[in-house]
Design a protein around this motif. Structure first.
Motif, PDB file in Angstrom:
ATOM      1  N   ALA A  65       0.835  -1.206   0.000  1.00  0.00           N
ATOM      2  CA  ALA A  65       0.000   0.000   0.000  1.00  0.00           C
ATOM      3  C   ALA A  65       0.868   1.252   0.000  1.00  0.00           C
ATOM      4  CB  ALA A  65      -0.936  -0.002   1.204  1.00  0.00           C
ATOM      5  N   HIS A  66       1.936   1.235   0.776  1.00  0.00           N
ATOM      6  CA  HIS A  66       2.839   2.382   0.823  1.00  0.00           C
ATOM      7  C   HIS A  66       3.520   2.598  -0.540  1.00  0.00           C
ATOM      8  CE1 HIS A  66       5.576   5.319   2.482  1.00  0.00           C
ATOM      9  NE2 HIS A  66       6.595   4.631   2.004  1.00  0.00           N
ATOM     10  N   ALA A  67       4.008   1.524  -1.120  1.00  0.00           N
ATOM     11  CA  ALA A  67       4.672   1.628  -2.423  1.00  0.00           C
ATOM     12  C   ALA A  67       3.717   2.132  -3.493  1.00  0.00           C
ATOM     13  CB  ALA A  67       5.252   0.274  -2.825  1.00  0.00           C
ATOM     14  N   GLU A  68       2.490   1.621  -3.474  1.00  0.00           N
ATOM     15  CA  GLU A  68       1.499   2.053  -4.467  1.00  0.00           C
ATOM     16  C   GLU A  68       1.108   3.509  -4.271  1.00  0.00           C
ATOM     17  OE1 GLU A  68       0.304   0.492  -7.278  1.00  0.00           O
ATOM     18  OE2 GLU A  68       1.930  -0.864  -6.784  1.00  0.00           O
ATOM     19  N   SER A  69       1.003   3.959  -3.028  1.00  0.00           N
ATOM     20  CA  SER A  69       0.642   5.360  -2.796  1.00  0.00           C
ATOM     21  C   SER A  69       1.749   6.288  -3.273  1.00  0.00           C
ATOM     22  CB  SER A  69       0.319   5.613  -1.321  1.00  0.00           C
ATOM     23  OG  SER A  69       1.464   5.502  -0.527  1.00  0.00           O
ATOM     24  N   ILE A  70       3.003   5.869  -3.078  1.00  0.00           N
ATOM     25  CA  ILE A  70       4.123   6.672  -3.570  1.00  0.00           C
ATOM     26  C   ILE A  70       4.087   6.743  -5.092  1.00  0.00           C
ATOM     27  CG2 ILE A  70       6.640   6.713  -3.825  1.00  0.00           C
ATOM     28  CD1 ILE A  70       6.805   5.662  -0.961  1.00  0.00           C
ATOM     29  N   LYS A  71       3.847   5.604  -5.742  1.00  0.00           N
ATOM     30  CA  LYS A  71       3.759   5.607  -7.204  1.00  0.00           C
ATOM     31  C   LYS A  71       2.628   6.509  -7.681  1.00  0.00           C
ATOM     32  CE  LYS A  71       5.693   1.032  -8.036  1.00  0.00           C
ATOM     33  NZ  LYS A  71       5.430  -0.323  -8.529  1.00  0.00           N
ATOM     34  N   HIS A  72       1.493   6.458  -6.985  1.00  0.00           N
ATOM     35  CA  HIS A  72       0.340   7.286  -7.364  1.00  0.00           C
ATOM     36  C   HIS A  72       0.668   8.766  -7.213  1.00  0.00           C
ATOM     37  CE1 HIS A  72      -3.799   8.394  -8.009  1.00  0.00           C
ATOM     38  NE2 HIS A  72      -3.771   9.095  -6.893  1.00  0.00           N
TER      39      HIS A  72
ATOM     40  N   GLN B 110       3.096   9.782  -9.999  1.00  0.00           N
ATOM     41  CA  GLN B 110       2.446   9.898 -11.297  1.00  0.00           C
ATOM     42  C   GLN B 110       1.556  11.136 -11.348  1.00  0.00           C
ATOM     43  OE1 GLN B 110       0.662   6.073 -12.019  1.00  0.00           O
ATOM     44  NE2 GLN B 110       2.600   5.182 -12.647  1.00  0.00           N
ATOM     45  N   LYS B 111       0.882  11.440 -10.254  1.00  0.00           N
ATOM     46  CA  LYS B 111       0.027  12.630 -10.188  1.00  0.00           C
ATOM     47  C   LYS B 111       0.880  13.893 -10.342  1.00  0.00           C
ATOM     48  CE  LYS B 111      -3.468  14.768  -7.291  1.00  0.00           C
ATOM     49  NZ  LYS B 111      -4.168  14.723  -6.006  1.00  0.00           N
ATOM     50  N   ASN B 112       2.017  13.924  -9.661  1.00  0.00           N
ATOM     51  CA  ASN B 112       2.900  15.094  -9.746  1.00  0.00           C
ATOM     52  C   ASN B 112       3.566  15.226 -11.111  1.00  0.00           C
ATOM     53  OD1 ASN B 112       2.331  15.785  -7.129  1.00  0.00           O
ATOM     54  ND2 ASN B 112       4.155  14.835  -6.283  1.00  0.00           N
ATOM     55  N   LEU B 113       3.747  14.107 -11.790  1.00  0.00           N
ATOM     56  CA  LEU B 113       4.416  14.147 -13.089  1.00  0.00           C
ATOM     57  C   LEU B 113       3.460  14.419 -14.253  1.00  0.00           C
ATOM     58  CD1 LEU B 113       6.963  11.234 -12.682  1.00  0.00           C
ATOM     59  CD2 LEU B 113       7.412  13.684 -12.569  1.00  0.00           C
ATOM     60  N   LEU B 114       2.156  14.412 -13.990  1.00  0.00           N
ATOM     61  CA  LEU B 114       1.195  14.642 -15.072  1.00  0.00           C
ATOM     62  C   LEU B 114       1.390  16.013 -15.721  1.00  0.00           C
ATOM     63  CD1 LEU B 114      -2.109  13.051 -13.750  1.00  0.00           C
ATOM     64  CD2 LEU B 114      -0.616  12.230 -15.557  1.00  0.00           C
TER      65      LEU B 114
ATOM     66  N   VAL C 272      10.610   4.073 -13.145  1.00  0.00           N
ATOM     67  CA  VAL C 272      11.918   4.193 -12.504  1.00  0.00           C
ATOM     68  C   VAL C 272      11.904   5.352 -11.515  1.00  0.00           C
ATOM     69  CG1 VAL C 272      14.353   4.767 -12.912  1.00  0.00           C
ATOM     70  CG2 VAL C 272      13.202   3.122 -14.384  1.00  0.00           C
ATOM     71  N   THR C 273      11.294   6.455 -11.900  1.00  0.00           N
ATOM     72  CA  THR C 273      11.204   7.612 -11.011  1.00  0.00           C
ATOM     73  C   THR C 273      10.408   7.273  -9.762  1.00  0.00           C
ATOM     74  OG1 THR C 273      11.328   9.111 -12.904  1.00  0.00           O
ATOM     75  CG2 THR C 273      10.473  10.024 -10.840  1.00  0.00           C
ATOM     76  N   ALA C 274       9.271   6.623  -9.927  1.00  0.00           N
ATOM     77  CA  ALA C 274       8.425   6.261  -8.782  1.00  0.00           C
ATOM     78  C   ALA C 274       9.143   5.309  -7.836  1.00  0.00           C
ATOM     79  CB  ALA C 274       7.125   5.640  -9.269  1.00  0.00           C
ATOM     80  N   GLU C 275       9.971   4.433  -8.364  1.00  0.00           N
ATOM     81  CA  GLU C 275      10.696   3.471  -7.528  1.00  0.00           C
ATOM     82  C   GLU C 275      11.883   4.110  -6.817  1.00  0.00           C
ATOM     83  OE1 GLU C 275      11.707   0.350 -10.239  1.00  0.00           O
ATOM     84  OE2 GLU C 275       9.632  -0.329 -10.418  1.00  0.00           O
ATOM     85  N   LYS C 276      12.516   5.090  -7.444  1.00  0.00           N
ATOM     86  CA  LYS C 276      13.749   5.658  -6.903  1.00  0.00           C
ATOM     87  C   LYS C 276      13.528   6.853  -5.969  1.00  0.00           C
ATOM     88  CE  LYS C 276      16.563   2.953  -9.124  1.00  0.00           C
ATOM     89  NZ  LYS C 276      17.357   1.951  -8.497  1.00  0.00           N
ATOM     90  N   ILE C 277      12.491   7.630  -6.214  1.00  0.00           N
ATOM     91  CA  ILE C 277      12.279   8.840  -5.422  1.00  0.00           C
ATOM     92  C   ILE C 277      11.435   8.499  -4.205  1.00  0.00           C
ATOM     93  CG2 ILE C 277      11.226  11.137  -5.395  1.00  0.00           C
ATOM     94  CD1 ILE C 277      13.692  11.092  -7.111  1.00  0.00           C
ATOM     95  N   ASN C 278      11.932   8.855  -3.021  1.00  0.00           N
ATOM     96  CA  ASN C 278      11.138   8.628  -1.825  1.00  0.00           C
ATOM     97  C   ASN C 278      10.300   9.871  -1.523  1.00  0.00           C
ATOM     98  OD1 ASN C 278      12.760  10.471  -0.349  1.00  0.00           O
ATOM     99  ND2 ASN C 278      14.173   8.860   0.211  1.00  0.00           N
ATOM    100  N   PRO C 279       9.278   9.757  -0.677  1.00  0.00           N
ATOM    101  CA  PRO C 279       8.357  10.875  -0.446  1.00  0.00           C
ATOM    102  C   PRO C 279       9.032  12.156   0.036  1.00  0.00           C
ATOM    103  CG  PRO C 279       7.513   8.870   0.549  1.00  0.00           C
ATOM    104  CD  PRO C 279       8.884   8.567   0.050  1.00  0.00           C
ATOM    105  N   GLN C 280      10.132  12.047   0.762  1.00  0.00           N
ATOM    106  CA  GLN C 280      10.811  13.244   1.250  1.00  0.00           C
ATOM    107  C   GLN C 280      11.463  14.028   0.109  1.00  0.00           C
ATOM    108  OE1 GLN C 280      11.334  10.132   2.595  1.00  0.00           O
ATOM    109  NE2 GLN C 280      10.107  10.426   4.436  1.00  0.00           N
ATOM    110  N   ARG C 281      11.754  13.346  -0.987  1.00  0.00           N
ATOM    111  CA  ARG C 281      12.385  14.015  -2.134  1.00  0.00           C
ATOM    112  C   ARG C 281      11.400  14.150  -3.291  1.00  0.00           C
ATOM    113  NH1 ARG C 281      17.087  10.199  -3.043  1.00  0.00           N
ATOM    114  NH2 ARG C 281      16.862  11.052  -5.110  1.00  0.00           N
TER     115      ARG C 281
END
Length: 158
Positions: free
Chosen positions: A84-91, A94-98, A120-129
């Motif tokens: 759930a945490h990983a999916e929320s970060i990806k979401h 993706q929302k910010n990159l639209l 790749v961006t969603a996997e590498k960037i953590n919420p603080q960054r």
């Protein structure tokens, strides 16, 4: 100090709504695969019990066996939380990159390169960054981009 078992403690074990939903989904859509997993576990577990009958008799009466249900559900709850945490970060990514995607010409970059760069961006960037997502995405996009050279195009120096 003795360790309390689930049966001896006053604490309640709570199963999250998300986990209940996932279990229902498994029974609805993946019943056959889930049944095969249970069958495989049963067969392998039975074989190990037969080969270690003395150990099995000790475990049968132990706290470990009683707590295995709790351990199983705790494991599932942790896995659901991680996913759930990983999916929320990806979401969020993706929302910010639209907004950035609106400025990318699809004629220059094909959809597969854009999608891969977003993943790749969603996997590498953590919420603080999260504020760095746009820059990281554009760097990934450029790494994967291989422009096609047009052979018939003439460059004039006029």
């Amino acid at each position: 100090m003795t360790k309390k078992t689930f049966l001896e403690s006053d604490d309640q074990f709570i199963v999250s709504y998300e986990l209940l939903h996932i279990l229902q989904w498994l029974l609805t859509y993946e019943k056959e695969a889930f049944s095969q997993l249970v069958e495989q576990a049963y067969i392998k577990g039975s074989q190990s019990m037969q080969s270690n009958s003395e150990v099995y008799e000790q475990i049968e009466e132990s706290e470990d066996l009683q707590n295995s249900v709790l351990d199983f559900f705790n494991f599932l709850e942790k896995e659901v939380s991680i996913v759930a945490h990983a999916e929320s970060i990806k979401h969020i990514m993706q929302k910010n990159l639209l907004k950035t995607l609106d400025h990318i010409d699809p004629k220059v970059f094909d959809a597969a390169i854009i999608q891969e760069s977003m993943q790749v961006t969603a996997e590498k960037i953590n919420p603080q960054r999260n504020h760095q997502a746009k820059d990281y995405f554009l760097k990934q996009l450029l790494k994967k981009w291989h422009p096609k050279k047009e052979k018939n195009k003439k460059h004039s120096l006029n």
